[in-house]
Design a protein around this motif. Sequence first.
Motif, short mmCIF file in Angstrom:
data_model
loop_
_atom_site.label_atom_id
_atom_site.label_comp_id
_atom_site.label_asym_id
_atom_site.label_seq_id
_atom_site.Cartn_x
_atom_site.Cartn_y
_atom_site.Cartn_z
N GLY A 22 71.43 59.83 37.22
CA GLY A 22 71.65 59.42 35.85
C GLY A 22 70.95 60.25 34.81
N PHE A 23 70.55 59.59 33.74
CA PHE A 23 70.15 60.24 32.52
C PHE A 23 68.77 59.79 32.06
CE2 PHE A 23 71.91 60.91 27.91
CZ PHE A 23 71.16 62.05 27.78
N ILE A 24 68.43 58.53 32.31
CA ILE A 24 67.20 57.96 31.77
C ILE A 24 66.00 58.34 32.63
CG2 ILE A 24 67.26 55.76 33.00
CD1 ILE A 24 66.54 54.46 30.27
N GLN A 25 64.84 58.47 32.02
CA GLN A 25 63.62 58.84 32.72
C GLN A 25 62.74 57.61 32.97
OE1 GLN A 25 63.26 62.51 33.46
NE2 GLN A 25 65.32 61.77 33.11
N SER A 26 61.89 57.70 33.97
CA SER A 26 60.95 56.63 34.28
C SER A 26 59.61 57.26 34.63
CB SER A 26 61.48 55.78 35.45
OG SER A 26 61.64 56.58 36.61
N SER A 27 58.66 56.42 35.05
CA SER A 27 57.35 56.90 35.52
C SER A 27 56.63 57.71 34.44
CB SER A 27 57.49 57.74 36.80
OG SER A 27 58.11 56.98 37.81
N HIS A 28 56.40 57.07 33.30
CA HIS A 28 55.75 57.75 32.19
C HIS A 28 54.22 57.75 32.30
CE1 HIS A 28 59.57 58.23 30.21
NE2 HIS A 28 59.80 56.94 30.32
N SER A 29 53.68 57.08 33.31
CA SER A 29 52.27 57.19 33.66
C SER A 29 52.13 56.78 35.11
CB SER A 29 51.39 56.29 32.76
OG SER A 29 51.52 54.93 33.12
N ALA A 30 51.06 57.22 35.77
CA ALA A 30 50.88 56.91 37.19
C ALA A 30 50.62 55.43 37.40
CB ALA A 30 49.75 57.75 37.77
N SER A 47 49.79 54.56 27.81
CA SER A 47 51.24 54.63 27.97
C SER A 47 51.92 53.36 27.48
CB SER A 47 51.61 54.89 29.44
OG SER A 47 51.25 53.80 30.27
N ALA A 48 51.15 52.38 27.00
CA ALA A 48 51.71 51.23 26.30
C ALA A 48 52.64 51.68 25.18
CB ALA A 48 50.59 50.36 25.74
N THR A 92 58.60 70.54 36.89
CA THR A 92 57.46 69.69 36.58
C THR A 92 57.58 69.17 35.14
OG1 THR A 92 56.05 70.95 38.05
CG2 THR A 92 54.95 69.65 36.36
N SER A 93 57.14 67.93 34.93
CA SER A 93 57.12 67.37 33.58
C SER A 93 55.73 66.85 33.27
CB SER A 93 58.16 66.25 33.43
OG SER A 93 57.75 65.11 34.17
N GLY A 94 55.54 66.38 32.05
CA GLY A 94 54.24 65.86 31.66
C GLY A 94 54.36 64.75 30.63
N HIS A 95 53.24 64.07 30.39
CA HIS A 95 53.22 62.99 29.41
C HIS A 95 51.84 62.94 28.77
CE1 HIS A 95 52.22 61.35 33.46
NE2 HIS A 95 51.22 60.79 32.82
N ILE A 96 51.79 62.54 27.50
CA ILE A 96 50.52 62.36 26.82
C ILE A 96 50.66 61.26 25.77
CG2 ILE A 96 50.96 64.20 25.13
CD1 ILE A 96 47.87 64.76 25.32
N PHE A 97 49.68 60.34 25.71
CA PHE A 97 49.70 59.21 24.81
C PHE A 97 48.31 58.99 24.25
CE2 PHE A 97 52.42 58.45 28.53
CZ PHE A 97 53.67 58.45 27.94
N ALA A 98 48.25 58.48 23.03
CA ALA A 98 46.97 58.15 22.40
C ALA A 98 47.12 56.88 21.58
CB ALA A 98 46.49 59.31 21.52
N ALA A 357 58.93 61.49 44.03
CA ALA A 357 58.14 61.88 42.86
C ALA A 357 56.66 61.58 43.10
CB ALA A 357 58.62 61.15 41.62
N PHE A 358 55.81 62.50 42.67
CA PHE A 358 54.37 62.27 42.59
C PHE A 358 53.99 62.27 41.11
CE2 PHE A 358 54.77 63.99 46.87
CZ PHE A 358 53.90 63.19 47.60
N VAL A 359 53.22 61.27 40.70
CA VAL A 359 52.81 61.16 39.30
C VAL A 359 51.28 61.04 39.26
CG1 VAL A 359 53.10 59.91 37.14
CG2 VAL A 359 54.95 59.90 38.84
N PHE A 360 50.66 61.86 38.43
CA PHE A 360 49.20 61.86 38.29
C PHE A 360 48.85 61.69 36.82
CE2 PHE A 360 45.27 64.28 37.42
CZ PHE A 360 44.38 63.49 38.14
N SER A 361 47.93 60.78 36.53
CA SER A 361 47.49 60.55 35.15
C SER A 361 45.98 60.46 35.07
CB SER A 361 48.09 59.24 34.59
OG SER A 361 49.48 59.31 34.47
N VAL A 362 45.45 60.86 33.92
CA VAL A 362 44.03 60.73 33.60
C VAL A 362 43.92 59.95 32.30
CG1 VAL A 362 41.89 61.97 33.09
CG2 VAL A 362 43.54 62.96 34.69
N SER A 363 43.07 58.94 32.29
CA SER A 363 42.87 58.12 31.10
C SER A 363 41.39 58.13 30.69
CB SER A 363 43.31 56.68 31.34
OG SER A 363 44.69 56.62 31.66
N LYS A 364 41.19 58.10 29.39
CA LYS A 364 39.82 58.10 28.84
C LYS A 364 39.78 57.19 27.63
CE LYS A 364 35.57 59.58 27.97
NZ LYS A 364 34.41 59.26 28.85
N THR A 365 38.74 56.34 27.54
CA THR A 365 38.57 55.45 26.42
C THR A 365 37.29 55.81 25.67
OG1 THR A 365 39.71 53.63 27.52
CG2 THR A 365 38.27 53.04 25.69
#
Length: 367
Positions: A22-30, A47-48, A92-98, A357-365
Amino acid sequence: MKKVICLIAGVTFGSTCAQAGGFIQSSHSAAAAGVADAFAATASDASAVIYNPAGIAWLPGISITGGINLYYRDSSVKIPGGIAPNEGTEPTSGHIFATWAPLDSRWGAGFGFAPLYSINNDWSSTAFAGATKLTVDHASFDGVYAVSSSLAIAAGLDWYLTRADFSQVPNSFKKNNFATFGGHASLMWKPAPAWSLGLTYRSGAKVKLSGSANQELAIKLPDELTVAVARDFADVWRFETDVKWTRWSTLKDMNVTGATPQSNPLNLRDTITAMAGLTWTWRPDSQFRFGYAYDQGANKSAGYNPIIADQDGHRITLGMGGEMADMHMDLAYNYTYYTKKTATGLNAGTYRDRKQAFVFSVSKTFD
């Protein structure tokens, strides 16, 4: 930390991704990928912004989440002449949120960037379809208001950046569009200490790309509605289930008009994606995650168009996360089995698809 953020941003803005079906993407964070994207009632990292911006109200301070997605795909069609592979690759793709939610204010804000829609199919060897690349990257800008300690609402602007590369011998079309906008709204309600409810609506947007020789591609991105409920058990278990409706029926075709036209009629149905995820917090700040999702394919058997090569899919997910070097690291693995679909009409054949798919994320507060 600054170097980590810069590296993540570079991967995100310099790459795209293509899902197997299909067309839609998923897995926007690990963290979300580990529970099969059943995350709209949890939204416990930055990723909220994608899953439920109202969840930003429960992320005090400044939160940043970024990472990468690695995909592997095995897609083909069985036709009278034999087996023809789909030669579209999976980059490969990527994601970033703040997000930002001051402790002394009811207001918050969020920003995110990730691929939201993508096609990368190459059926040149079948003789009835060509190569199609279409990526819609998505930037989200959100404002959040905490009505009370248990209820928050959010609204935001969606900015879509579209790149298209269509090829049907002897005609081709290649163009970018960076000026398409839409909107979304969401809420999160925690009616009891162990319960959380989420609701997210994202409106579709009209995308128009104009090329040379009066060429034009006009598409309508679908509306989306997600309803979610989560329940905590014994302080260490969390179960969530989400249901997402996607209005694919508004996407009537992907025709390129002009001096060198390409005909891509579509016969799509609205779809339901049902997701369920279980999180086990086995020690403070450390989790194991398990999930399952049923992804309904938009393509009907009659008039099936491999430009959107999708079937009904069953997605199994595993994930884990924990604190390391004053950051939270999350890793997830997804395997999707798509049931075979026997298409009729111009593009008749039996279509097969698998995805990992393998998804890796790093989060920092930052308080």
